[in-house]
Design a protein around this motif. Structure first.
Motif, PDB file in Angstrom:
ATOM      1  N   LYS A 253      -0.558   4.435  -2.368  1.00 29.95           N
ATOM      2  CA  LYS A 253      -0.729   5.635  -1.573  1.00 29.95           C
ATOM      3  C   LYS A 253      -0.892   6.902  -2.420  1.00 29.95           C
ATOM      4  O   LYS A 253      -1.817   7.675  -2.211  1.00 29.95           O
TER       5      LYS A 253
ATOM      6  N   ILE B 274      -4.210   7.483  -4.019  1.00 26.89           N
ATOM      7  CA  ILE B 274      -5.292   7.635  -3.056  1.00 26.89           C
ATOM      8  C   ILE B 274      -5.252   9.008  -2.395  1.00 26.89           C
ATOM      9  O   ILE B 274      -6.267   9.671  -2.245  1.00 26.89           O
ATOM     10  N   LEU B 275      -4.056   9.454  -2.053  1.00 27.09           N
ATOM     11  CA  LEU B 275      -3.958  10.713  -1.308  1.00 27.09           C
ATOM     12  C   LEU B 275      -4.438  11.913  -2.112  1.00 27.09           C
ATOM     13  O   LEU B 275      -4.901  12.894  -1.553  1.00 27.09           O
TER      14      LEU B 275
ATOM     15  N   TYR C  51     -11.587  13.876  -1.717  1.00 28.44           N
ATOM     16  CA  TYR C  51     -12.271  13.672  -0.448  1.00 28.44           C
ATOM     17  C   TYR C  51     -11.296  13.653   0.734  1.00 28.44           C
ATOM     18  O   TYR C  51     -11.708  13.535   1.868  1.00 28.44           O
ATOM     19  N   ASN C  52     -10.032  13.722   0.437  1.00 33.97           N
ATOM     20  CA  ASN C  52      -9.035  13.729   1.505  1.00 33.97           C
ATOM     21  C   ASN C  52      -8.921  15.140   2.076  1.00 33.97           C
ATOM     22  O   ASN C  52      -8.248  16.002   1.518  1.00 33.97           O
ATOM     23  N   GLN C  53      -9.584  15.362   3.194  1.00 35.05           N
ATOM     24  CA  GLN C  53      -9.634  16.727   3.747  1.00 35.05           C
ATOM     25  C   GLN C  53      -8.273  17.244   4.148  1.00 35.05           C
ATOM     26  O   GLN C  53      -8.073  18.434   4.274  1.00 35.05           O
ATOM     27  N   ARG C  54      -7.322  16.330   4.379  1.00 30.15           N
ATOM     28  CA  ARG C  54      -5.984  16.767   4.768  1.00 30.15           C
ATOM     29  C   ARG C  54      -5.367  17.692   3.725  1.00 30.15           C
ATOM     30  O   ARG C  54      -4.610  18.585   4.047  1.00 30.15           O
TER      31      ARG C  54
ATOM     32  N   SER D 281      -4.063  14.263  11.261  1.00 29.14           N
ATOM     33  CA  SER D 281      -5.465  14.661  11.381  1.00 29.14           C
ATOM     34  C   SER D 281      -6.362  13.433  11.462  1.00 29.14           C
ATOM     35  O   SER D 281      -7.255  13.254  10.643  1.00 29.14           O
TER      36      SER D 281
ATOM     37  N   GLY E  70      -2.177   6.390   4.384  1.00 29.67           N
ATOM     38  CA  GLY E  70      -1.316   6.873   3.315  1.00 29.67           C
ATOM     39  C   GLY E  70      -0.573   8.136   3.702  1.00 29.67           C
ATOM     40  O   GLY E  70       0.601   8.300   3.386  1.00 29.67           O
TER      41      GLY E  70
ATOM     42  N   PHE F 201       0.837  -1.194   0.000  1.00 31.33           N
ATOM     43  CA  PHE F 201       0.000   0.000   0.000  1.00 31.33           C
ATOM     44  C   PHE F 201       0.876   1.250   0.000  1.00 31.33           C
ATOM     45  O   PHE F 201       0.662   2.180  -0.763  1.00 31.33           O
TER      46      PHE F 201
ATOM     47  N   TYR G 205     -10.576  12.882  11.227  1.00 29.76           N
ATOM     48  CA  TYR G 205     -11.472  12.712  10.092  1.00 29.76           C
ATOM     49  C   TYR G 205     -12.017  11.296   9.997  1.00 29.76           C
ATOM     50  O   TYR G 205     -12.991  11.040   9.319  1.00 29.76           O
TER      51      TYR G 205
ATOM     52  N   GLU H 106      -6.715  21.150   4.233  1.00 28.75           N
ATOM     53  CA  GLU H 106      -6.169  21.645   5.483  1.00 28.75           C
ATOM     54  C   GLU H 106      -4.751  22.163   5.255  1.00 28.75           C
ATOM     55  O   GLU H 106      -4.370  23.233   5.681  1.00 28.75           O
TER      56      GLU H 106
ATOM     57  N   ILE I  35     -18.052   7.083  -2.137  1.00 30.01           N
ATOM     58  CA  ILE I  35     -17.034   7.570  -1.214  1.00 30.01           C
ATOM     59  C   ILE I  35     -17.631   8.429  -0.106  1.00 30.01           C
ATOM     60  O   ILE I  35     -17.152   8.441   1.021  1.00 30.01           O
TER      61      ILE I  35
ATOM     62  N   TRP J  11     -14.487   3.467  -3.633  1.00 32.80           N
ATOM     63  CA  TRP J  11     -14.533   4.800  -4.247  1.00 32.80           C
ATOM     64  C   TRP J  11     -15.874   5.055  -4.910  1.00 32.80           C
ATOM     65  O   TRP J  11     -16.189   6.190  -5.236  1.00 32.80           O
TER      66      TRP J  11
ATOM     67  N   ASN K  27      -6.966  12.109  -3.881  1.00 37.09           N
ATOM     68  CA  ASN K  27      -8.421  12.145  -3.976  1.00 37.09           C
ATOM     69  C   ASN K  27      -8.978  13.380  -3.279  1.00 37.09           C
ATOM     70  O   ASN K  27      -8.551  13.750  -2.193  1.00 37.09           O
TER      71      ASN K  27
ATOM     72  N   PHE L 242      -6.846   7.196   3.614  1.00 37.15           N
ATOM     73  CA  PHE L 242      -6.194   8.513   3.542  1.00 37.15           C
ATOM     74  C   PHE L 242      -5.233   8.665   4.721  1.00 37.15           C
ATOM     75  O   PHE L 242      -4.117   9.157   4.572  1.00 37.15           O
TER      76      PHE L 242
END
Lengths: 470, 419, 150
Positions: free
Chosen positions: A33, A36-37, A41-44, B299, B286, A28, B302, A47, B271, B268, A39, B283
């Protein structure tokens, strides 16, 4: 004891389960990774984005192409050249997310890196705001502007690249759009619904039949398979497996060799060559050019396709003239052209020259990566000569530049509007110059031109090559 | 470096880890209480550790491995939510008392193997109480509360289930029902058939409560013990066949299972809805990279249910993949010790209990870690010793105490079976 | 500032956890290796004590044999090289040691005494011969010396 044997067996099973956990976690980390990151929808990401100033994007000479203004949530991405880079840089907005280079180089532009914390600390002490890395493209802003001007009002694409290094010098797709956020909001629904698909980056995502431009590749395969010295009796039409094939405009060329066949773009000759090469050679040729394979690039690049399960003679004849179930992107066509200019070596195309900044500061590529040897050096110089003939006396005379030898090939590509009364084929031109020491390779396609590559595409290529060599 | 490796006693490392981590959290939250709670944790760990060594209460490795796990868990919960952290420290202190008590009780009573029917009866009672008075939290009806304390009976039933299985394998003949007379024929049901029925009964109740993870865990424990102790290969195969049919049927016809499998295959697709938990978990994992973002710098908030089921994702975010792999390794050596104990015990009853508890720790870890990293479909279950939650923590400490008691040299010499 | 410290600490945490895992695995490894001292391989080279009683009779851990490769004391306490939880043993009961290839036995002032071939021995060293019977607590051993066979 029997029990203990089975307990040991259970222990082995348990060990395998735990091992698979560790293996998957590692897998992974290494392979999944990054996708995916990114995406949305990744609020990070958001931020983090609010805490830094996104890096700038420049052309190869340092012309500013994109920058950010404002702070925190109100940070805005500005594209001073409006539409010009919409199909390369894309856009970066809160509402619509990110695409193309803004998406692919997101981490670099934001400066996400293990060293980040140290940088943050330094900025905290000096009171500076953390800034992401700057990205320098291989694009030349002047050439890009010229290409855009030449394509104005048309739909299609122009790709220009350095054939030896793979650097893309200009890449324009039309129609385009204004990627600035307020303009996007204003025009969004209209852009999405438009039948002209302005969001399609044609140079990298558009797939077209290569038409006669593919004959240069067929010719190279013919030479390497010992068919280079054949002559053809061109009567303007030929019947293969019951299907009639005609030259463009029904012209008759008489007895011609391969050189002339390419210069005049004789369909009857190349249909015969296609059949004589046979299925296996045609398959090898397309595989050797990178069809049906993905090619790494700074932004997503669609695979060109050679889509035959089984081929009969009509199929072979069609492929011989570049028609049939063949589809290429304009960028890939420029790469094929480059490989002829570069002694048969197809190099990986580059869009980003370097990334600079506190966590960046590295050159992306030093040496060009050779992806395919599409033909041997000797063949490439023969094809080069033939392509000079095309420009000097054949279908591509409009690409001539005074004092400089130009090599080229015209093409017309069939499409869904081909067989009507007012047929509107796509017009192609590929070429490079100077022929003896190529510095630039170009592929031009004009959609639904209603004319030939020699008439509408060649003059555009000519101006671009002239501008660069000057 | 060499001397560091050779001289570092594991307990010193656990203490060092706690001092550094609680110190860091104090620096972050600027709350002196954190220091007090940190010292409490260190004090309890050291006291119990040296007490076990002094009294020679069995295997020293088991407890020391668990102290590392519990430390990581406590620190992570403290970092996520201070109030929950304080409660978890309380639960941990209570759990330690229960640990010592369970050890003493289990060690001093010698009739555990005779209570086959008691185990069945008490679990049945607990199941019925849960179904009748249970509250539904997060889709599962598995909580009962009285006087303001919520407990999850299914956690404790897991241990009773292991005791039931062990007492059965000690004396299989005791589990029988009188022959049924239908006209002239008398039908005698074999005891391993009855065992199978009772075992699936347990799982059936868990399914009724919508506790898929618990049911899966029980099934795996059952299969492991069956595989080790059942002589009749046909019964083992029958159980496996039954499981395959059940799994296929569930995957095709039971909505809840179908959804979980769909989400596992492609989270996905939905999602923002059904795939939300697992994608947020991915997330987090990763974004941790190899060494993590650092304690308090990620964080993890979430992620839904981050203190319980998804705590592993939060650990991966802040301690990195190396931290995650370390946790898996810690569980692995714990499980390895468990197997070692099960191998060295000769008494069938104690062997089965040791094996059952070890299988419980091992499979529970695999199910939840595999679930949150998307190796297998996600089923909600806690991560032993790390997740927040009183029922789960106390159950695990009771189980550990029993394993600890069995590991004591005393039982190694005890052969055969109880008569 | 917190960020910087937390970042440095994360590497230290990883190091601590892995050193911890390593030290546990090392302890387990050493433990397994020391258990091998009781295996058959060791017996061939050294004199050893062979247990006569049936181990199943006792509820404490016992091995079939104990090799005497070095100075060894027997007793209930785990300070002894051979620690046996027999309640009839004293915490330090008896010592068996080798001097110039001869095995000697010596009582350490035990409460219930040590019997060599049914005779109680005092706190003075006595030479052990092949086949001697040793009785301590509830246990009976036979002393097997390998020297004569080789």
């Amino acid at each position: 004891m029997n029990n203990n044997k089975r307990i040991i067996f259970s222990l082995i099973i348990m060990s395998l389960l735990f091992f698979s956990l560790m293996a998957y976690l590692t897998y992974f980390e290494f392979f999944q990774k990054d996708n995916i990151l990114a995406n949305s929808y990744n609020q990070r990401l958001y931020e983090y984005e609010e805490s830094v100033v996104r890096g700038n994007i420049y052309d190869r000479n340092g012309t500013l192409l994109a920058y950010s203004e404002g702070e925190g949530e109100n940070q805005k991405r500005i594209y001073p050249h409006n539409n010009l880079y919409s199909h390369i840089i894309g856009y970066s907005t809160r509402t619509y997310g990110k695409i193309l280079l803004e998406a692919k180089y997101n981490n670099e532009l934001l400066g996400i890196n293990e060293l980040k914390v140290v940088v943050d600390l330094k900025n905290e002490i000096t009171g500076q705001k953390t800034k992401g890395n700057d990205v320098y493209l291989t694009i030349d802003h002047e050439l890009q502007s010229l290409a855009e001007k030449l394509l104005k009002g048309k739909s299609g694409s122009v790709v220009a690249m350095n054939p030896t290094t793979g650097e893309v010098l200009a890449m324009v797709s039309k129609p385009d759009y204004n990627p600035n956020e307020d303009k996007l909001k204003e025009n969004w629904s209209q852009l999405v619904e438009s039948e002209e698909s302005p969001f399609l980056p044609r140079a990298t995502q558009g797939l077209y039949v290569p038409g006669s431009t593919f004959k240069v590749a067929i010719a190279s395969s013919a030479i390497e398979n010992g068919l280079g010295d054949e002559t053809f009796d061109d009567k303007g039409t030929i019947v293969i497996d019951g299907k009639e094939i005609r030259n463009f405009g029904g012209k008759e060329f008489g007895t011609i060799d391969m050189k002339d066949a390419l210069a005049y773009s004789s369909n009857t000759a190349f249909a015969q060559i296609g059949v004589s090469l046979g299925e296996q050679n045609l398959r090898n040729l397309s595989a050797g050019l990178g069809f049906n394979k993905s090619i790494g690039f700074g932004i997503p690049l669609k695979q060109s396709s050679f889509d035959y399960k089984k081929m009969n003679k009509t199929d072979m004849a069609a492929v011989g003239m570049g028609q049939g179930k063949l589809l290429v992107t304009p960028l890939h066509m420029a790469m094929i052209t480059s490989s002829i200019a570069n002694r048969g070596m197809m190099v990986e195309p580059l869009l980003v020259q370097k990334v600079t900044g506190i966590t960046g500061n590295h050159m992306i590529k030093n040496n060009p990566t050779v992806l395919y040897q599409t033909m041997n050096e000797q063949t490439s110089s023969q094809i080069n000569e033939m392509m000079q003939q095309v420009v000097n006396k054949g279908t591509g005379t409009k690409a001539k530049i005074a004092g400089i030898e130009v090599a080229g090939k015209t093409g017309t590509a069939e499409n869904e509007l081909s067989n009507g009364d007012n047929s509107k084929e796509h017009a192609w031109f590929i070429g490079f110059a100077p022929a003896e020491n190529p510095q630039i390779a170009v592929s031009v396609i004009i959609e639904y031109s209603g004319s030939t590559g020699g008439e509408v595409a060649a003059p555009i290529a000519q101006q671009i090559m002239r501008q660069w060599i000057k | 470096m060499r001397t560091l490796f050779n001289n570092s006693k594991p307990i010193t490392l656990v203490v060092l880890f706690n001092i550094m981590a609680f110190g860091l959290l104090f620096f972050r939250n600027q709350n002196v209480e954190i220091i007090y709670y940190g010292l409490t944790v260190i004090g309890i760990i050291c006291f119990v550790y040296f007490f076990l060594q002094w009294r020679q209460w069995g295997d020293v490795y088991l407890f020391i491995i668990v102290t590392m796990l519990i430390s990581i868990g406590l620190i992570m919960i403290f970092r996520l939510d201070e109030d929950l952290g304080i409660r978890q420290v309380m639960l941990f202190s209570g759990g330690m008392v229960l640990f010592l008590l369970s050890y003493l009780i289990f060690n001093s009573l010698k009739f555990w193997h005779k209570l086959t029917y008691f185990y069945i009866g008490s679990s049945l009672l607990l199941f019925i109480i849960t179904l009748a008075f249970g509250r539904t939290i997060g889709g599962a009806t598995n909580w009962i509360s009285f006087y303001g304390i919520s407990i999850q009976p299914s956690e404790f039933i897991k241990i009773i289930f292991i005791f039931f299985l062990a007492s059965y394998y000690n004396t299989p003949d005791k589990l029988k029902i009188p022959p049924i007379k239908i006209s002239d024929k008398t039908i005698e049901i074999k005891n391993n058939i009855i065992l199978t029925i009772v075992a699936y009964g347990y799982m059936g109740f868990l399914v009724l409560q919508r506790e898929w993870g618990g049911a899966l865990l029980m099934f795996l424990i059952h299969i492991t013990l069956l595989f080790v102790f059942e002589e009749d290969i046909k019964v083992i195969l029958m159980n496996i066949a039954f499981a395959i049919v059940g799994a296929l049927g569930g995957a095709l016809f039971v909505y809840h299972i179908k959804v979980r499998i769909d989400v596992w295959i492609d989270p996905w697709a939905d999602i923002a809805g059904k795939g939300y938990q697992i994608t947020q978990s991915m997330f987090a994992i990763g974004s941790g990279g190899f060494f993590g973002r650092g304690l308090g710098l990620g964080s993890p908030k979430y992620i839904p249910e981050v203190e319980t089921d998804f705590i592993f994702s939060a650990i991966c975010e802040e301690f990195g993949i190396f931290g995650g792999v370390a946790i898996i390794l810690l569980y692995f050596i714990l499980v390895y010790r468990g197997f070692k104990i099960a191998l060295s015990v000769e008494n069938t009853f104690y062997k089965a209990i040791a094996l059952g508890i070890t299988a419980m720790f091992g499979f529970q870890t695999f199910i939840i870690i595999g679930g949150v990293i998307k190796l297998i479909p996600l089923t909600g279950i806690t991560l032993p010793f790390i997740s927040y939650g009183g029922s789960s923590l106390t159950t695990n400490f009771i189980a550990l105490a029993i394993l600890q008691a069995i590991s004591k040299d005393a039982y190694s010499g005890m052969g055969g079976k109880y008569e | 500032m917190y960020e910087l410290i937390a970042t440095i600490f994360k590497y230290i945490f990883t190091l601590i956890i892995y050193v911890f895992i390593f030290s546990i695995i090392r302890m387990i490894y050493l433990d397994i290796r020391s258990m091998k001292g009781y295996s058959k391989k060791g017996i061939e080279a050294y004199p050893y004590l062979k247990l006569i009683n049936r181990r199943e009779k006792f509820d404490f851990k016992l091995f079939e044999s104990y090799i005497l490769d070095e100075d060894k004391s027997i007793g209930r306490s785990n300070r002894n090289e051979i620690s046996i939880q027999d309640p009839y043993l004293s915490s330090e009961h008896v010592r068996i040691y080798i001097e110039e290839d001869i095995c000697l036995i010596k009582d350490l002032g035990s409460t219930n005494g040590t019997f060599l071939n049914d005779e109680q021995i005092e706190e003075e060293s006595v030479v052990l011969n092949d086949g001697d019977r040793i009785h301590i607590g509830q246990l009976d051993f036979i002393f097997v010396s390998k020297d004569e066979e080789e």
